[in-house]
Design a protein around this motif. Sequence first.
Motif, PDB file in Angstrom:
ATOM      1  N   GLN A  75       0.910  -1.294  -0.121  1.00  0.00           N
ATOM      2  CA  GLN A  75       0.021   0.028   0.010  1.00  0.00           C
ATOM      3  C   GLN A  75       0.871   1.343   0.148  1.00  0.00           C
ATOM      4  OE1 GLN A  75      -3.235  -0.286   3.010  1.00  0.00           O
ATOM      5  NE2 GLN A  75      -4.477  -0.708   1.227  1.00  0.00           N
ATOM      6  N   TRP A  76       2.029   1.278   0.865  1.00  0.00           N
ATOM      7  CA  TRP A  76       2.613   2.350   0.768  1.00  0.00           C
ATOM      8  C   TRP A  76       3.480   2.618  -0.482  1.00  0.00           C
ATOM      9  CZ3 TRP A  76       8.189   3.408   0.840  1.00  0.00           C
ATOM     10  CH2 TRP A  76       8.600   4.733   1.104  1.00  0.00           C
ATOM     11  N   MET A  77       3.867   1.546  -1.067  1.00  0.00           N
ATOM     12  CA  MET A  77       4.555   1.642  -2.460  1.00  0.00           C
ATOM     13  C   MET A  77       3.646   2.231  -3.510  1.00  0.00           C
ATOM     14  SD  MET A  77       6.617  -1.478  -4.421  1.00  0.00           S
ATOM     15  CE  MET A  77       5.230  -2.574  -4.523  1.00  0.00           C
ATOM     16  N   ILE A 135       7.087  12.175   6.101  1.00  0.00           N
ATOM     17  CA  ILE A 135       5.753  12.032   6.605  1.00  0.00           C
ATOM     18  C   ILE A 135       5.569  10.696   7.503  1.00  0.00           C
ATOM     19  CG2 ILE A 135       3.248  12.342   6.355  1.00  0.00           C
ATOM     20  CD1 ILE A 135       3.716  14.492   4.289  1.00  0.00           C
ATOM     21  N   THR A 136       5.917   9.729   6.563  1.00  0.00           N
ATOM     22  CA  THR A 136       5.813   8.172   7.085  1.00  0.00           C
ATOM     23  C   THR A 136       6.563   8.015   8.448  1.00  0.00           C
ATOM     24  OG1 THR A 136       5.397   7.539   4.717  1.00  0.00           O
ATOM     25  CG2 THR A 136       5.955   5.821   6.556  1.00  0.00           C
ATOM     26  N   LEU A 137       7.689   8.526   8.351  1.00  0.00           N
ATOM     27  CA  LEU A 137       8.574   8.385   9.897  1.00  0.00           C
ATOM     28  C   LEU A 137       7.833   9.029  10.822  1.00  0.00           C
ATOM     29  CD1 LEU A 137      12.162   8.857   8.069  1.00  0.00           C
ATOM     30  CD2 LEU A 137      11.088   6.672   9.047  1.00  0.00           C
ATOM     31  N   PHE A 149       2.398   2.895   7.011  1.00  0.00           N
ATOM     32  CA  PHE A 149       2.579   2.508   5.800  1.00  0.00           C
ATOM     33  C   PHE A 149       1.196   2.803   5.102  1.00  0.00           C
ATOM     34  CE2 PHE A 149       6.294  -0.591   5.964  1.00  0.00           C
ATOM     35  CZ  PHE A 149       7.064   0.633   6.068  1.00  0.00           C
ATOM     36  N   SER A 150       0.056   2.271   5.966  1.00  0.00           N
ATOM     37  CA  SER A 150      -1.227   2.370   5.317  1.00  0.00           C
ATOM     38  C   SER A 150      -2.034   3.775   5.633  1.00  0.00           C
ATOM     39  CB  SER A 150      -1.997   1.139   5.937  1.00  0.00           C
ATOM     40  OG  SER A 150      -2.021   1.151   7.106  1.00  0.00           O
ATOM     41  N   THR A 151      -1.385   4.348   6.548  1.00  0.00           N
ATOM     42  CA  THR A 151      -2.173   5.751   6.850  1.00  0.00           C
ATOM     43  C   THR A 151      -1.743   6.449   5.931  1.00  0.00           C
ATOM     44  OG1 THR A 151      -2.024   5.189   9.313  1.00  0.00           O
ATOM     45  CG2 THR A 151      -2.442   7.562   8.669  1.00  0.00           C
ATOM     46  N   GLY A 164      -5.221   2.119   4.181  1.00  0.00           N
ATOM     47  CA  GLY A 164      -6.521   1.431   4.953  1.00  0.00           C
ATOM     48  C   GLY A 164      -6.281  -0.037   5.596  1.00  0.00           C
ATOM     49  N   PHE A 165      -5.465  -0.690   5.111  1.00  0.00           N
ATOM     50  CA  PHE A 165      -4.988  -2.144   5.515  1.00  0.00           C
ATOM     51  C   PHE A 165      -4.360  -2.225   6.915  1.00  0.00           C
ATOM     52  CE2 PHE A 165      -4.009  -4.730   1.415  1.00  0.00           C
ATOM     53  CZ  PHE A 165      -5.358  -5.056   1.245  1.00  0.00           C
ATOM     54  N   SER A 166      -4.636  -2.961   7.723  1.00  0.00           N
ATOM     55  CA  SER A 166      -4.144  -3.155   8.986  1.00  0.00           C
ATOM     56  C   SER A 166      -3.736  -4.696   9.281  1.00  0.00           C
ATOM     57  CB  SER A 166      -5.526  -2.966  10.140  1.00  0.00           C
ATOM     58  OG  SER A 166      -5.133  -3.249  11.373  1.00  0.00           O
TER      59      SER A 166
END
Length: 486
Positions: free
Chosen positions: A136-138, A193-195, A216-218, A223-225
């Motif tokens: 998702q992050w990628m 922002i991710t860090l 990663f998903s935020t 939205g995956f958890s």
Amino acid sequence: MINFKNTLRLLGMPILWMGVVQFFFGLLSLFIFRDGVSTDFFYPSLLMMISSLAISWLFRQSKLNQVTFRDALLFSTLTWILVGLLGGIPIELVTGVNFTDATFESISALSTAGATILSGLDNMPASFLLYRQFLQWMGGLGVVIFVVAVLPMLNVGGMRLLKAETPGPIKDEKLSPRISKTAHYLWGVYVVITLVCALAYYMAGMSAYDAIAHSFSTVSTGGFSTHDASMWYFQSHLILMISNVFMLLGAINFGLHFRIFRIGWRGLKLYIDDEESRVFLIVVACLSLVLGFYLYGEARYESLWVSLSFAAFHVVSFITSTGFGAADLSSWPAATALFLVFCAYLGGCSGSTAGGNKMIRDIVTFKIIRRQLHQLVHPSAVIPIRYQDKVVSNDVTQAVMAFMSLAALTTGVFTLLMMMTGLDFWSAFTAVVACINVLGPGFGEVGSNFQPVTDTGIWILNIAMILGRLEYFTVLALFMPHFWRW
């Protein structure tokens, strides 16, 4: 004229990247998590890397600095299809689901839709769950933008690739004269922002693993958890508030983030000065208040604060197309489901990781409607459409209205197709909304996950997710006869 050698050589890069990613998660599985699924990552990754090197060698004579816009459209579409198929291989091997469902899970992750066919996440291998999150992050900022960032030779053709990938009706703005640097800047902001998001989650009480996975998903608004209960697994309103902040940051134009990062704290006023982000934040605040007071009035929660907290979280989750869950939406009043679907269609800002129509299109559409109403009273008046105090050209307004019409038409067609697979109207409609707006959660039969959908329906939704991710025109252009003419 399409240069197929260029396109094929370019496709070697996402194949190589998917191989490297899966090899890395094989190493994590083997040495860090020791969860016994390393071979499910290693075998496909080695095949991908070998295939990529073979493609690069076979088409080494192609000239990548001569990429045409037709090449870019074809490459962008094929890239999302290809990485979706390749990304699903470890999912099939680890979980044992069939190829159709594994591909759906992969495309959902990469397109940041967040729709899932899996259950029992809490008991799955840690390396596999982190792999889903990383996909998702990628995919959030875009695989094609990554290709532009790592191939400096695309300084000429790279802008065409970036425009084919970047969401929004106005795409000619560059952060740097060199397009490869523009891509670097966007990814740099994304990483920072991710860090910060991961650190905030960790300080709020998440484990280091969950903090990284959910960051990663935020930020990708995916939205995956790693848990079936999604964000309410942690039962913390503080975590919900942190999630709100970073979902909103993910849904605001990353070019705007970069300018603010470059200026410093004094640049924060740019969020308000920019018309799209200003309207977006105002709309989020108003919708959150409306839903919060409605839930409190319906006595769904004992306190106004809890009502507003859950309302704000789900409004932000839907309007940014993230799709995180916290409350049991099935227990909310029936009207709230349609309210959240409306939020999903509004979408985030252009040039962000969010899906939906994009706020800039909503703004322009509202101004077009307002102009038509004014001209009913003053038929001879010349009333230009303005955005950021500049007149919007007719080609942009026409493109916006064409997009809005196509979004409505496509939703109707796909809903009908999904009903033909056996779903009721509400389930079919919300499944299409979830996928075409790269949102994730649906209602009705697909309220928990997409397991009730048939294989035929899953492939229809795969197409919907790619259409939504590339905003229709990039994909549909390939079906025009003149696209293939010399």
